[in-house]
Design a protein around this motif. Structure first.
Motif, short mmCIF file in Angstrom:
data_model
loop_
_atom_site.label_atom_id
_atom_site.label_comp_id
_atom_site.label_asym_id
_atom_site.label_seq_id
_atom_site.Cartn_x
_atom_site.Cartn_y
_atom_site.Cartn_z
N ALA A 211 1.87 16.25 7.03
CA ALA A 211 0.32 16.57 7.04
C ALA A 211 -0.17 15.36 6.02
O ALA A 211 -1.22 14.71 6.37
N ASP A 212 0.58 15.03 5.10
CA ASP A 212 0.14 13.93 3.99
C ASP A 212 0.37 12.38 5.00
O ASP A 212 -0.38 11.51 4.52
N LEU A 213 1.21 12.32 5.88
CA LEU A 213 1.72 11.20 6.59
C LEU A 213 0.43 10.79 7.45
O LEU A 213 0.11 9.78 7.66
N GLY A 214 -0.22 11.79 8.10
CA GLY A 214 -1.67 11.53 8.90
C GLY A 214 -1.25 10.72 9.97
O GLY A 214 -0.15 10.53 10.85
N GLU A 215 -2.07 9.59 10.00
CA GLU A 215 -2.22 8.46 11.14
C GLU A 215 -1.34 7.28 10.58
O GLU A 215 -1.81 6.26 11.36
N ALA B 224 11.75 15.01 8.74
CA ALA B 224 10.09 15.16 9.15
C ALA B 224 9.72 13.51 9.23
O ALA B 224 8.96 13.15 10.35
N MET B 225 10.04 12.64 8.47
CA MET B 225 9.62 11.09 8.59
C MET B 225 10.29 10.62 9.78
O MET B 225 9.52 9.69 10.58
N LEU B 226 11.54 10.98 9.98
CA LEU B 226 12.33 10.23 11.51
C LEU B 226 11.59 10.94 12.58
O LEU B 226 11.27 10.12 13.55
N GLN B 227 11.37 11.99 12.50
CA GLN B 227 10.54 12.53 13.76
C GLN B 227 9.15 11.91 14.20
O GLN B 227 8.64 11.72 15.23
N ALA B 228 8.35 11.87 12.82
CA ALA B 228 7.35 11.05 12.97
C ALA B 228 7.58 9.76 13.49
O ALA B 228 6.58 9.13 14.27
N ALA B 229 8.30 8.91 13.08
CA ALA B 229 8.65 7.68 13.65
C ALA B 229 8.83 7.52 14.80
O ALA B 229 8.30 6.81 15.52
N LEU B 230 9.75 8.45 15.39
CA LEU B 230 10.08 8.47 16.87
C LEU B 230 8.97 8.85 17.69
O LEU B 230 8.97 8.16 18.79
N ALA B 231 8.13 9.57 17.34
CA ALA B 231 7.06 10.02 18.14
C ALA B 231 5.86 9.09 18.17
O ALA B 231 4.73 9.34 18.76
N ALA B 232 5.75 8.03 17.35
CA ALA B 232 4.70 7.15 16.95
C ALA B 232 4.30 6.09 18.14
O ALA B 232 3.41 5.56 18.00
N MET C 51 0.91 -1.24 0.12
CA MET C 51 0.07 0.04 0.08
C MET C 51 0.82 1.33 -0.10
O MET C 51 1.45 1.57 0.99
N ALA C 52 1.03 1.76 -1.15
CA ALA C 52 1.99 2.98 -1.13
C ALA C 52 1.24 4.18 -1.25
O ALA C 52 0.40 4.53 -1.75
N HIS C 53 1.77 5.12 -0.30
CA HIS C 53 1.45 6.39 0.06
C HIS C 53 2.22 7.63 -0.58
O HIS C 53 3.20 7.56 0.18
N GLY C 54 1.79 8.29 -1.40
CA GLY C 54 2.54 9.31 -1.68
C GLY C 54 2.62 10.61 -0.46
O GLY C 54 1.50 11.08 -0.59
N VAL C 55 3.72 10.93 -0.23
CA VAL C 55 3.98 11.90 1.32
C VAL C 55 4.78 12.89 0.87
O VAL C 55 5.86 12.89 0.59
N ARG C 56 4.03 14.07 0.84
CA ARG C 56 5.08 15.06 0.56
C ARG C 56 5.54 15.76 2.09
O ARG C 56 6.41 16.70 1.95
N GLY C 57 4.98 15.40 3.11
CA GLY C 57 5.24 15.88 4.54
C GLY C 57 4.50 15.54 5.44
O GLY C 57 3.64 14.46 5.29
#
Length: 265
Positions: A65-69, A91-99, A57-63
């Motif tokens: 906001a697109d990553l969402g939940e 941004a992706m790493l920060q989101a991963a660390l916060a998840a 399931m591929a998701h195009g993520v610009r930042g």
């Protein structure tokens, strides 16, 4: 059984121009049995992902906001393949660390840890540095890492927690239970994308419920044995990371044997 019982892995990777790394990780993750695999990547790479492996399931993520939940929906996050060190990767790493999910951390995610987040310590991650990345994380030279690889692997585990895979000839796995060395693998693995395939395999095993340390030991071994199988089939020279996924599938299905390889492709 159903796909939900086999875990959901999310791969965060594939900044502009580096989409192949995320695709390799996601495919290897699916081949090792994760029930669901998602890929958060630059939008330019979504079409290639659908063509190569439509089950992902591929998701195009610009930042962010697109990553969402997406991170909260997964059981494990694989962050780093093709991540880059720019604003998107950060941004992706920060989101991963916060998840608050188990993590497999590879490639540029490790470089970002060394540059910006060196004080991080977690019980719930697997770090997979090669010697150069290990040196940056420890603040020493690559030659120092190679001079005493066991000491370097143990130092990383003590400093960052979790489980550490120090890649290379005789990959080492350092965790709470101690140190293990992988006796398998071959020089044909010295090609691009091998680490991406490994990170996807580790994510699949964690998604299916293995402990981090067991997943790391098993994943490193399967990765190396798959490379040895692929080398027997076609030779070491020209061995590609994409060759490993189908061989790894055979290895994690013990009722199959090497002669069945054609049926898995």
């Amino acid at each position: 059984a159903h796909k939900g019982a086999m875990g959901h892995a999310l791969v965060l990777g594939g900044a502009t121009g580096m989409g192949g790394a995320g695709l390799l990780a996601a495919e290897a993750c699916a081949r090792l049995g994760a029930g669901k695999v998602s890929l958060a990547t630059d939008p330019a790479h979504v079409a290639a992902s659908l063509i190569r492996r439509p089950e992902v399931m591929a998701h195009g993520v610009r930042g962010l906001a697109d990553l969402g939940e997406l991170p909260q929906r997964a059981d494990v996050l694989v962050v780093g393949p093709g991540l880059g060190r720019g604003s998107w990767g950060q941004a992706m790493l920060q989101a991963a660390l916060a998840a608050e999910r188990p993590l497999v951390v590879d490639a540029d995610a490790l470089n970002l840890l060394a540059e910006r987040l060196a004080g991080q310590w977690r019980d719930d991650w697997i770090l997979t540095p090669h010697p150069g990345e290990a040196a940056r994380l420890l603040g020493i030279g690559t030659a120092d890492v190679e001079a005493d690889r066991p000491a370097a692997a143990q130092a990383l585990q003590q400093r960052f927690g979790g489980v550490v895979v120090l890649k290379g000839a005789g990959s080492l796995v350092a965790g709470p239970a101690g140190l293990a060395v992988c006796p398998c693998g071959n020089p044909g693995m010295a090609s691009g994308g091998m680490g991406d395939a490994l990170s996807g395999m580790l994510g699949a095993l964690v998604a299916q419920g293995l402990s981090l340390e067991m997943a790391a030991r098993l994943g490193v071994l399967v990765h190396a044995l798959a490379a040895d199988m692929a080398a027997r089939q076609g030779g070491e020279r020209g061995l590609l990371a994409g060759d490993l996924a189908s061989c790894a599938r055979i290895l994690v299905n013990p009722t199959m044997d090497e002669d069945d390889a054609v049926a898995t492709r």
